[in-house]
Design a protein around this motif. Sequence first.
Motif, PDB file in Angstrom:
ATOM      1  N   ILE A 154     -68.780   8.485 -70.783  1.00  0.00           N
ATOM      2  CA  ILE A 154     -69.241  10.033 -71.232  1.00  0.00           C
ATOM      3  C   ILE A 154     -70.337  10.222 -71.855  1.00  0.00           C
ATOM      4  N   LEU A 155     -70.516   9.192 -72.917  1.00  0.00           N
ATOM      5  CA  LEU A 155     -71.747   9.702 -73.647  1.00  0.00           C
ATOM      6  C   LEU A 155     -72.932   9.587 -72.835  1.00  0.00           C
ATOM      7  N   LYS A 156     -72.927   8.395 -72.063  1.00  0.00           N
ATOM      8  CA  LYS A 156     -74.185   8.273 -71.102  1.00  0.00           C
ATOM      9  C   LYS A 156     -74.397   9.162 -70.114  1.00  0.00           C
ATOM     10  N   HIS A 157     -73.445   9.896 -69.758  1.00  0.00           N
ATOM     11  CA  HIS A 157     -73.530  10.797 -68.802  1.00  0.00           C
ATOM     12  C   HIS A 157     -74.005  12.136 -69.379  1.00  0.00           C
ATOM     13  N   TYR A 158     -73.400  12.547 -70.650  1.00  0.00           N
ATOM     14  CA  TYR A 158     -74.134  13.669 -71.027  1.00  0.00           C
ATOM     15  C   TYR A 158     -75.453  13.590 -71.968  1.00  0.00           C
ATOM     16  N   TYR A 159     -75.786  12.432 -72.362  1.00  0.00           N
ATOM     17  CA  TYR A 159     -76.825  11.991 -72.911  1.00  0.00           C
ATOM     18  C   TYR A 159     -77.902  10.963 -72.198  1.00  0.00           C
ATOM     19  N   THR A 160     -78.720  11.395 -71.536  1.00  0.00           N
ATOM     20  CA  THR A 160     -79.230  10.668 -70.452  1.00  0.00           C
ATOM     21  C   THR A 160     -80.195   9.573 -70.781  1.00  0.00           C
ATOM     22  N   ASP A 161     -80.215   8.377 -70.260  1.00  0.00           N
ATOM     23  CA  ASP A 161     -80.943   7.318 -70.581  1.00  0.00           C
ATOM     24  C   ASP A 161     -80.797   6.668 -71.887  1.00  0.00           C
ATOM     25  N   VAL A 162     -79.732   6.848 -72.642  1.00  0.00           N
ATOM     26  CA  VAL A 162     -79.518   6.351 -73.842  1.00  0.00           C
ATOM     27  C   VAL A 162     -78.997   4.762 -73.945  1.00  0.00           C
ATOM     28  N   GLU A 163     -79.150   4.225 -74.880  1.00  0.00           N
ATOM     29  CA  GLU A 163     -78.481   2.886 -75.022  1.00  0.00           C
ATOM     30  C   GLU A 163     -77.480   2.995 -76.412  1.00  0.00           C
ATOM     31  N   ILE A 164     -76.165   2.413 -76.037  1.00  0.00           N
ATOM     32  CA  ILE A 164     -75.346   2.384 -76.975  1.00  0.00           C
ATOM     33  C   ILE A 164     -75.225   1.046 -77.738  1.00  0.00           C
ATOM     34  N   VAL A 165     -75.587   1.033 -78.911  1.00  0.00           N
ATOM     35  CA  VAL A 165     -75.637  -0.161 -79.491  1.00  0.00           C
ATOM     36  C   VAL A 165     -75.099   0.012 -81.013  1.00  0.00           C
ATOM     37  N   SER A 166     -74.660  -1.108 -81.600  1.00  0.00           N
ATOM     38  CA  SER A 166     -74.045  -1.106 -82.952  1.00  0.00           C
ATOM     39  C   SER A 166     -75.015  -1.222 -84.285  1.00  0.00           C
ATOM     40  N   VAL A 167     -74.893  -0.216 -85.030  1.00  0.00           N
ATOM     41  CA  VAL A 167     -76.050  -0.267 -86.142  1.00  0.00           C
ATOM     42  C   VAL A 167     -75.427  -1.085 -87.444  1.00  0.00           C
ATOM     43  N   LYS A 168     -76.335  -1.816 -87.722  1.00  0.00           N
ATOM     44  CA  LYS A 168     -75.975  -2.747 -88.911  1.00  0.00           C
ATOM     45  C   LYS A 168     -76.636  -2.067 -90.242  1.00  0.00           C
TER      46      LYS A 168
END
Length: 168
Positions: A154-168
Motif C-alpha cells: 500500500i505504501l509503495k503504491h501511493y508513495y512511488t519509488d520509495v524504500e521501506i527501511v528500519s530507522v535505527k
Amino acid sequence: GKIIEPLFHSTSGGRTENSEDVFANAVPYLRSVESPYESEAPKLHDSAKITVNDFINKIKSVYGDLDITPSNLKDKIVLGELSEGGKIKTIIVDNQEISGREIRSLFNLNSTNFSFIQSGNELEIVTTGYGHGVGMSQWGADGMADEGYNYKEILKHYYTDVEIVSVK
C-alpha cells in the motif's frame, strides 16, 4: 536516503494528484496513481446547492465585476486545465482564469473534482473525492487492505519509488 513527507487525504475519487498540480513543487514520490478501491468512502460523492444569483454574487465579490448573469452563466464558465489526476486546475469565468483550488475554497467544496449543474435558478456543484488528493488516499488504502494488500504494498503504491527501511 531521506525520510519522506507522507502526505495523505481522505478520498481521491479514483486517482491521486501530482504534488505540483496542488502545491508548489514536484516531489518524486508524490505522483498521480490510480486509487480504485474507494467505493466505501462516505464522501466519495457530494454536492452543494446554491442559487445562481448567490453563486454569481460570490464570484463577483472576489473577482470583480464580471459579465455573468443567470441567463449567460452556462456560456461564461469554460473548463480550463485538468490535472493528471483528473481534477480541475483552472476554469475560465468570463475570460477570468480561476484555479480549482480557489473555487473549492470559495464554495467550501470537498475537492477540486467538481462540475456544475444549473437547473432554473439553482446551481448544484457536484464533487468527487474529499481532500487535496496528494499522496495516500485513506479510503483507497483501506480498500487495498480489504483486497489483501499488505502495508508495504500500500505504501509503495501511493508513495512511488520509495524504500521501506528500519530507522535505527
